[in-house]
Design a protein around this motif. Structure first.
Motif, PDB file in Angstrom:
ATOM      1  N   UNK A 282       0.875  -1.175   0.000  1.00  0.00           N
ATOM      2  CA  UNK A 282       0.000   0.000   0.000  1.00  0.00           C
ATOM      3  C   UNK A 282       0.911   1.224   0.000  1.00  0.00           C
ATOM      4  N   UNK A 283       0.350   2.399  -0.029  1.00  0.00           N
ATOM      5  CA  UNK A 283       1.182   3.591   0.038  1.00  0.00           C
ATOM      6  C   UNK A 283       1.775   3.716   1.441  1.00  0.00           C
ATOM      7  N   UNK A 284       2.869   4.423   1.530  1.00  0.00           N
ATOM      8  CA  UNK A 284       3.544   4.598   2.814  1.00  0.00           C
ATOM      9  C   UNK A 284       2.849   5.681   3.621  1.00  0.00           C
ATOM     10  N   UNK A 285       2.678   5.411   4.911  1.00  0.00           N
ATOM     11  CA  UNK A 285       2.120   6.414   5.814  1.00  0.00           C
ATOM     12  C   UNK A 285       3.209   7.325   6.349  1.00  0.00           C
ATOM     13  N   UNK A 286       4.433   6.794   6.408  1.00  0.00           N
ATOM     14  CA  UNK A 286       5.554   7.548   6.965  1.00  0.00           C
ATOM     15  C   UNK A 286       6.823   7.219   6.204  1.00  0.00           C
ATOM     16  N   UNK A 287       7.621   8.244   5.917  1.00  0.00           N
ATOM     17  CA  UNK A 287       8.927   8.075   5.284  1.00  0.00           C
ATOM     18  C   UNK A 287       9.942   8.838   6.123  1.00  0.00           C
ATOM     19  N   UNK A 288      11.027   8.159   6.473  1.00  0.00           N
ATOM     20  CA  UNK A 288      12.118   8.803   7.201  1.00  0.00           C
ATOM     21  C   UNK A 288      13.315   8.861   6.271  1.00  0.00           C
ATOM     22  N   UNK A 289      13.814  10.059   6.041  1.00  0.00           N
ATOM     23  CA  UNK A 289      14.998  10.250   5.203  1.00  0.00           C
ATOM     24  C   UNK A 289      16.192  10.405   6.128  1.00  0.00           C
ATOM     25  N   UNK A 290      17.231   9.598   5.897  1.00  0.00           N
ATOM     26  CA  UNK A 290      18.486   9.706   6.644  1.00  0.00           C
ATOM     27  C   UNK A 290      19.534  10.157   5.635  1.00  0.00           C
ATOM     28  N   UNK A 291      20.065  11.362   5.847  1.00  0.00           N
ATOM     29  CA  UNK A 291      20.947  11.962   4.852  1.00  0.00           C
ATOM     30  C   UNK A 291      22.313  12.269   5.438  1.00  0.00           C
ATOM     31  N   UNK A 292      23.344  11.980   4.659  1.00  0.00           N
ATOM     32  CA  UNK A 292      24.724  12.214   5.078  1.00  0.00           C
ATOM     33  C   UNK A 292      25.367  13.273   4.181  1.00  0.00           C
ATOM     34  N   UNK A 293      26.048  14.222   4.775  1.00  0.00           N
ATOM     35  CA  UNK A 293      26.879  15.201   4.090  1.00  0.00           C
ATOM     36  C   UNK A 293      26.127  15.896   2.955  1.00  0.00           C
ATOM     37  N   UNK A 294      26.574  15.758   1.712  1.00  0.00           N
ATOM     38  CA  UNK A 294      25.913  16.397   0.576  1.00  0.00           C
ATOM     39  C   UNK A 294      24.487  15.887   0.409  1.00  0.00           C
ATOM     40  N   UNK A 295      24.232  14.654   0.779  1.00  0.00           N
ATOM     41  CA  UNK A 295      22.869  14.120   0.734  1.00  0.00           C
ATOM     42  C   UNK A 295      21.934  14.931   1.617  1.00  0.00           C
ATOM     43  N   UNK A 296      22.451  15.492   2.723  1.00  0.00           N
ATOM     44  CA  UNK A 296      21.642  16.339   3.601  1.00  0.00           C
ATOM     45  C   UNK A 296      21.248  17.629   2.895  1.00  0.00           C
ATOM     46  N   UNK A 297      22.160  18.182   2.122  1.00  0.00           N
ATOM     47  CA  UNK A 297      21.862  19.406   1.374  1.00  0.00           C
ATOM     48  C   UNK A 297      20.768  19.117   0.347  1.00  0.00           C
ATOM     49  N   UNK A 298      20.903  18.017  -0.368  1.00  0.00           N
ATOM     50  CA  UNK A 298      19.912  17.639  -1.379  1.00  0.00           C
ATOM     51  C   UNK A 298      18.558  17.380  -0.721  1.00  0.00           C
ATOM     52  N   UNK A 299      18.552  16.659   0.379  1.00  0.00           N
ATOM     53  CA  UNK A 299      17.296  16.340   1.062  1.00  0.00           C
ATOM     54  C   UNK A 299      16.615  17.605   1.599  1.00  0.00           C
ATOM     55  N   UNK A 300      17.372  18.484   2.230  1.00  0.00           N
ATOM     56  CA  UNK A 300      16.787  19.730   2.761  1.00  0.00           C
ATOM     57  C   UNK A 300      16.228  20.598   1.639  1.00  0.00           C
ATOM     58  N   UNK A 301      17.002  20.736   0.572  1.00  0.00           N
ATOM     59  CA  UNK A 301      16.552  21.535  -0.569  1.00  0.00           C
ATOM     60  C   UNK A 301      15.277  20.948  -1.165  1.00  0.00           C
ATOM     61  N   UNK A 302      15.252  19.641  -1.299  1.00  0.00           N
ATOM     62  CA  UNK A 302      14.067  18.960  -1.826  1.00  0.00           C
ATOM     63  C   UNK A 302      12.851  19.235  -0.957  1.00  0.00           C
ATOM     64  N   UNK A 303      12.984  19.090   0.342  1.00  0.00           N
ATOM     65  CA  UNK A 303      11.842  19.298   1.233  1.00  0.00           C
ATOM     66  C   UNK A 303      11.387  20.752   1.253  1.00  0.00           C
ATOM     67  N   UNK A 304      12.316  21.686   1.151  1.00  0.00           N
ATOM     68  CA  UNK A 304      11.934  23.095   1.074  1.00  0.00           C
ATOM     69  C   UNK A 304      11.168  23.385  -0.214  1.00  0.00           C
ATOM     70  N   UNK A 305      11.637  22.820  -1.327  1.00  0.00           N
ATOM     71  CA  UNK A 305      10.934  23.005  -2.601  1.00  0.00           C
ATOM     72  C   UNK A 305       9.554  22.358  -2.552  1.00  0.00           C
ATOM     73  N   UNK A 306       9.458  21.201  -1.925  1.00  0.00           N
ATOM     74  CA  UNK A 306       8.164  20.518  -1.811  1.00  0.00           C
ATOM     75  C   UNK A 306       7.185  21.329  -0.971  1.00  0.00           C
TER      76      UNK A 306
END
Length: 161
Positions: A105-129
């Motif tokens: 089924x669809x996910x009710x919760x997603x946890x993103x664990x981001x390291x270094x540059x991945x943190x920048x990409x994840x934060x930018x993505x969530x801000x854009x979203x």
């Protein structure tokens, strides 16, 4: 008791991405995104094996997101990660192909664990979203591991030593 299927490439997802699907899913997904010059799986030393033995992760689907941290442009990486998250949260069966013998089924919760540059990409993505008003944003948590932020001030570090 086997809690997860064997880790495998995420064939319908971004190149270099892998998935570790739970045998009995709990509608929670854990997404690991590596840093600069990292690797989707090896950056997270043996997490694919360790998480399978952790009771709180038994029903969690685990994704190891791959991208080119060395040569890709930041905004393009963020856009591709946005597409990945949107598909993961709205139509995961299109992303996970072919499906093993289990329901999804669809996910009710997603946890993103981001390291270094991945943190920048994840934060930018969530801000854009947030700016785009994505309805699934409230079901996403973000955990940062040694995030890249403003770089290091080498002279100050050397003076402290």
């Amino acid at each position: 008791m086997q809690t997860h299927f064997t880790i495998r490439p995420l064939e319908a997802g971004p190149p270099g991405s892998y998935v570790l699907l739970a045998v009995e899913p709990s509608q929670h997904a854990l997404v690991f995104i590596h840093g600069y010059k990292g690797n989707a799986v090896t950056t997270w030393s043996e997490f694919d094996a360790l998480l399978q033995g952790t009771p709180s992760c038994c029903g969690t689907d685990v994704f190891f997101y791959g991208y080119d941290g060395l040569f890709s442009e930041l905004m393009a990486s963020s856009d591709i990660f946005t597409q990945f998250l949107t598909q993961l949260l709205t139509s995961p069966s299109k992303l996970i192909s072919p499906m093993p013998a289990r329901s999804l089924a669809t996910y009710r919760r997603v946890t993103i664990v981001a390291h270094s540059l991945g943190a920048v990409i994840a934060r930018l993505t969530l801000l854009q979203c947030r700016e785009m008003g994505m309805s699934w944003l409230d079901s996403v948590d973000l955990v940062l591991y040694a995030p890249a932020h403003k770089g290091a001030h080498v002279q100050e570090l050397a003076a402290e030593i």
